[in-house]
Design a protein around this motif. Structure first.
Motif, mmCIF file in Angstrom:
data_model
loop_
_atom_site.group_PDB
_atom_site.id
_atom_site.type_symbol
_atom_site.label_atom_id
_atom_site.label_comp_id
_atom_site.label_asym_id
_atom_site.label_seq_id
_atom_site.Cartn_x
_atom_site.Cartn_y
_atom_site.Cartn_z
ATOM 1 N N MET A 198 0.826 -1.367 0.227
ATOM 2 C CA MET A 198 -0.020 -0.097 0.102
ATOM 3 C C MET A 198 0.824 1.323 -0.139
ATOM 4 O O MET A 198 0.217 2.428 -0.208
ATOM 5 C CB MET A 198 -0.980 -0.028 1.222
ATOM 6 C CG MET A 198 -0.376 0.095 2.659
ATOM 7 S SD MET A 198 -1.685 0.058 3.695
ATOM 8 C CE MET A 198 -0.672 0.691 5.181
ATOM 9 N N THR A 199 2.131 1.179 0.066
ATOM 10 C CA THR A 199 3.100 2.045 0.187
ATOM 11 C C THR A 199 4.553 1.472 0.359
ATOM 12 O O THR A 199 4.620 0.057 0.388
ATOM 13 C CB THR A 199 3.034 2.986 1.211
ATOM 14 O OG1 THR A 199 3.935 4.309 1.093
ATOM 15 C CG2 THR A 199 3.190 2.562 2.715
ATOM 16 N N SER A 200 5.744 2.275 0.423
ATOM 17 C CA SER A 200 6.862 1.604 0.584
ATOM 18 C C SER A 200 6.944 1.364 2.048
ATOM 19 O O SER A 200 6.612 2.131 2.822
ATOM 20 C CB SER A 200 8.144 2.697 0.268
ATOM 21 O OG SER A 200 8.305 2.825 -1.294
ATOM 22 N N SER A 201 7.146 0.052 2.471
ATOM 23 C CA SER A 201 7.289 -0.153 3.537
ATOM 24 C C SER A 201 8.421 0.462 4.581
ATOM 25 O O SER A 201 8.121 0.381 5.799
ATOM 26 C CB SER A 201 7.417 -1.830 3.893
ATOM 27 O OG SER A 201 8.794 -2.260 3.222
ATOM 28 N N ALA A 202 9.334 1.046 4.051
ATOM 29 C CA ALA A 202 10.417 1.829 4.609
ATOM 30 C C ALA A 202 9.894 3.301 4.597
ATOM 31 O O ALA A 202 10.768 4.096 5.363
ATOM 32 C CB ALA A 202 11.682 1.838 3.894
ATOM 33 N N PHE A 203 8.561 3.583 4.231
ATOM 34 C CA PHE A 203 8.349 4.986 4.221
ATOM 35 C C PHE A 203 7.831 5.388 5.667
ATOM 36 O O PHE A 203 6.508 5.160 6.063
ATOM 37 C CB PHE A 203 7.367 5.214 3.317
ATOM 38 C CG PHE A 203 6.688 6.678 3.028
ATOM 39 C CD1 PHE A 203 7.434 7.870 3.605
ATOM 40 C CD2 PHE A 203 5.399 6.978 2.662
ATOM 41 C CE1 PHE A 203 6.994 9.038 3.593
ATOM 42 C CE2 PHE A 203 5.007 8.281 2.611
ATOM 43 C CZ PHE A 203 5.622 9.307 2.998
ATOM 44 N N ASP A 204 8.618 5.621 6.530
ATOM 45 C CA ASP A 204 8.346 6.046 7.898
ATOM 46 C C ASP A 204 7.437 7.358 8.250
ATOM 47 O O ASP A 204 8.049 8.250 8.740
ATOM 48 C CB ASP A 204 9.459 5.873 8.921
ATOM 49 C CG ASP A 204 9.301 5.439 10.131
ATOM 50 O OD1 ASP A 204 8.150 5.100 10.426
ATOM 51 O OD2 ASP A 204 10.302 5.307 10.950
ATOM 52 N N PHE A 205 6.360 7.458 7.477
ATOM 53 C CA PHE A 205 5.652 8.809 7.520
ATOM 54 C C PHE A 205 5.277 9.144 8.733
ATOM 55 O O PHE A 205 4.995 8.374 9.751
ATOM 56 C CB PHE A 205 4.611 8.611 6.328
ATOM 57 C CG PHE A 205 3.530 7.550 6.775
ATOM 58 C CD1 PHE A 205 2.320 7.874 7.462
ATOM 59 C CD2 PHE A 205 3.675 6.316 6.290
ATOM 60 C CE1 PHE A 205 1.383 6.845 7.639
ATOM 61 C CE2 PHE A 205 3.008 5.309 6.549
ATOM 62 C CZ PHE A 205 1.567 5.693 7.368
ATOM 63 N N ALA A 206 5.029 10.535 8.961
ATOM 64 C CA ALA A 206 4.797 10.867 10.235
ATOM 65 C C ALA A 206 2.828 10.605 10.604
ATOM 66 O O ALA A 206 2.100 10.624 9.445
ATOM 67 C CB ALA A 206 4.680 12.425 10.331
ATOM 68 N N ALA A 207 2.777 10.175 11.500
ATOM 69 C CA ALA A 207 1.608 9.319 11.797
ATOM 70 C C ALA A 207 1.381 8.844 13.227
ATOM 71 O O ALA A 207 2.278 8.678 13.924
ATOM 72 C CB ALA A 207 1.165 8.212 10.904
ATOM 73 N N ASP A 208 0.157 8.950 13.741
ATOM 74 C CA ASP A 208 -0.192 8.178 15.288
ATOM 75 C C ASP A 208 -0.333 6.831 14.867
ATOM 76 O O ASP A 208 -0.291 6.241 13.717
ATOM 77 C CB ASP A 208 -1.289 8.713 15.887
ATOM 78 C CG ASP A 208 -2.788 8.652 15.133
ATOM 79 O OD1 ASP A 208 -2.736 7.692 13.900
ATOM 80 O OD2 ASP A 208 -3.786 9.319 15.193
ATOM 81 N N ALA A 209 -0.839 5.875 15.752
ATOM 82 C CA ALA A 209 -0.630 4.593 15.732
ATOM 83 C C ALA A 209 -1.883 4.282 14.542
ATOM 84 O O ALA A 209 -1.696 3.000 14.229
ATOM 85 C CB ALA A 209 -1.067 3.913 17.156
ATOM 86 N N ARG A 210 -2.732 5.085 14.346
ATOM 87 C CA ARG A 210 -3.928 4.706 13.434
ATOM 88 C C ARG A 210 -3.437 5.291 11.816
ATOM 89 O O ARG A 210 -4.356 5.042 11.009
ATOM 90 C CB ARG A 210 -5.156 5.135 13.873
ATOM 91 C CG ARG A 210 -5.835 4.776 15.056
ATOM 92 C CD ARG A 210 -7.152 5.259 15.369
ATOM 93 N NE ARG A 210 -7.488 4.749 16.685
ATOM 94 C CZ ARG A 210 -7.671 5.349 17.703
ATOM 95 N NH1 ARG A 210 -7.579 6.680 17.600
ATOM 96 N NH2 ARG A 210 -8.082 5.067 18.782
ATOM 97 N N GLY A 211 -2.334 5.872 11.646
ATOM 98 C CA GLY A 211 -2.051 6.270 10.474
ATOM 99 C C GLY A 211 -2.324 7.659 10.240
ATOM 100 O O GLY A 211 -2.217 8.084 8.946
ATOM 101 N N TYR A 212 -2.598 8.434 10.957
ATOM 102 C CA TYR A 212 -3.339 10.173 10.628
ATOM 103 C C TYR A 212 -2.507 10.911 11.615
ATOM 104 O O TYR A 212 -1.857 10.543 12.573
ATOM 105 C CB TYR A 212 -4.843 10.044 11.060
ATOM 106 C CG TYR A 212 -5.506 9.029 10.446
ATOM 107 C CD1 TYR A 212 -5.732 9.111 8.961
ATOM 108 C CD2 TYR A 212 -6.229 8.267 11.378
ATOM 109 C CE1 TYR A 212 -6.718 8.033 8.262
ATOM 110 C CE2 TYR A 212 -7.047 7.022 10.690
ATOM 111 C CZ TYR A 212 -7.221 7.129 9.268
ATOM 112 O OH TYR A 212 -8.049 6.251 8.604
#
Length: 454
Positions: A198-212
């Protein structure tokens, strides 16, 4: 429970709500027409199962292990979503999304870098809970160029825009809907299930535990090019719900940048991120049983401000009217633990998706994807000592040293379109070297997903 009852009651009334006008001003004429309001709902049900698989050794939960359990397991998630949109003018719109969700994860969502169920980014608990997923305002500034009318979807109004425009979004957002998006492998209910697709698994994007997360996004579209950039809140602790609002003023935030070039049959995107938050390092926890234990500002395992950066690419291309391919890759640099996504430091994925009109099933689709997850030297050394990270770690190997291997995932799905708004997906995933351990697996995970929306 009271919220769930209200949620279900609202859903039951919705078909009647948009079937007739709600008042003299027709303000609740849904979902189309000239009303400034939009209302969309969706439900996603996912069930998964894996049988027993080979394992040279097994660390059990009461020993602190984060293994994917080698005994047979089942998992299920239920997610209800409700989107409410309001258009203040032809250029300004507000969107709110509420979610109610429950789920039981395979092995408590441990033992894998590429987790198998995309909805488990939101929850790991058996009872329904409610939360605000998205809440933002979006304003568009037209800058000229040719006409580029934008189609309506579940989080956008139809817009008569220009090919040269600047869009500003402020509020609670989902960065996977903005950055590293791919038409054929993305976060959503109509494609692959594994996190690594669903994205690059190494993409450690800014998010809370739910992804937002909360933040500001700017997007400049200039004919066939776009540039997206933004500043976002990081979690207070890795992969936890609380966001670090204080960090906004202390530069403990995430920065994202994406450059995109489009053509008639595809696109290429270059993605960069730089996140800063309070982290420990694998080196500083080498003599502690777990990376998520014993954090003390004055102790042997301190969390201090650290930066993680990453760069990646994202390609999609139509080969024939109903046949498309995609590819992604990303590498990161950091000496700290994972911030907000998977336990992967580099990743590479590719695949093919076919649309059902080729075989006379216009609402059907089929996909085949491959992904590889790689661990950094620091992470390899840490796991090689039999220690535990937040989501992975099989513990000491009683028969010899803990070995390392890239985690490899193959996923195939067939989506059966029951109607334009309802579909059933059959899914299969084969995972080799789960959590980078060649002495465990491979494991086959079978899945079934039912999605409905209005």
């Amino acid at each position: 429970m009271r919220f769930v009852c209200k949620f279900v009651l609202l859903w039951a009334c919705l078909p009647y709500a948009w079937a007739a006008d709600a008042g003299p001003d027709n303000w609740l004429r849904l979902p189309g027409g000239d009303s400034p309001w939009r209302l969309h709902g969706d439900v996603n049900l996912i069930g998964q199962f894996h049988d027993s698989f080979p394992s040279l050794y097994e660390s059990t939960p009461d020993q602190g292990g984060n293994s994917l359990q080698s005994a047979p397991e089942r998992s299920q998630t239920t997610m209800l979503g409700l989107n409410i949109g309001y258009r203040n003018s032809s250029n300004t719109e507000f969107w709110y999304r509420a979610e109610a969700i429950r789920g039981v994860a395979l092995s408590d969502a441990g033992g894998l870098a590429g987790l198998t169920n995309s909805d488990l980014q939101r929850v790991i608990q058996p009872d329904f809970m409610y939360y605000t997923a998205l809440a933002y305002v979006r304003h568009r500034f037209d800058l000229g160029g040719s006409s580029a009318d934008l189609e309506e979807d579940n989080m956008h109004f139809a817009q008569a825009a220009k090919s040269r425009r600047f869009t500003l979004t402020v509020g609670k957002q989902d960065l996977l809907g903005i950055y590293d998006y791919n038409s054929y492998a993305h976060k959503g209910p109509n494609g692959f299930l594994n996190w690594s697709l669903m994205t690059s698994s190494a993409f450690d994007f800014a998010a809370d535990a739910r992804g937002y997360t909360f933040g500001i996004t700017g997007e400049l579209a200039w004919d066939d090019y776009s540039i997206r950039f933004g500043r976002y809140l990081m979690p207070v602790l890795p992969n936890q719900l609380d966001l670090d609002f204080e960090g906004w003023w202390k530069n403990r935030v995430g920065y994202n940048l994406e450059l995109e070039k489009r053509w008639a049959t595809g696109a290429v995107r270059l993605v960069w991120f730089s996140n800063r938050m309070r982290l420990s390092t694998y080196a500083s926890t080498a003599n502690i049983a777990s990376i998520d234990s014993g954090f003390d500002e004055n102790g042997a395992n301190p969390r201090i401000d650290r930066t993680k950066t990453g760069v990646g690419f994202n390609i999609e291309q139509v080969l024939a009217p109903a046949l498309s391919i995609f590819a992604r890759g990303m590498t990161t640099h950091s000496d700290g633990e994972t911030m907000a996504f998977t336990e992967a430091d580099s990743s590479l994925s590719a695949g093919v998706v076919a649309q059902g009109q080729v075989w006379g099933r216009p609402f059907d689709a089929a996909g085949l994807g491959f992904s590889n997850q790689y661990a950094s030297a620091d992470r390899q050394a840490y796991l090689g000592r039999g220690l535990y990270a937040l989501f992975i770690g099989d513990g000491p190997n009683p028969y010899g040293p803990v070995r390392y291997g890239n985690e490899q995932i193959i996923e195939a799905y067939y989506l059966i379109g029951l109607s334009q708004q309802t579909h059933l997906t059959l899914d299969w995933q084969r995972i080799t070297n789960p959590a980078y351990n060649p002495d465990r697996g491979p494991v086959d995970v079978w899945g079934l997903r039912l999605h409905m929306e209005f």
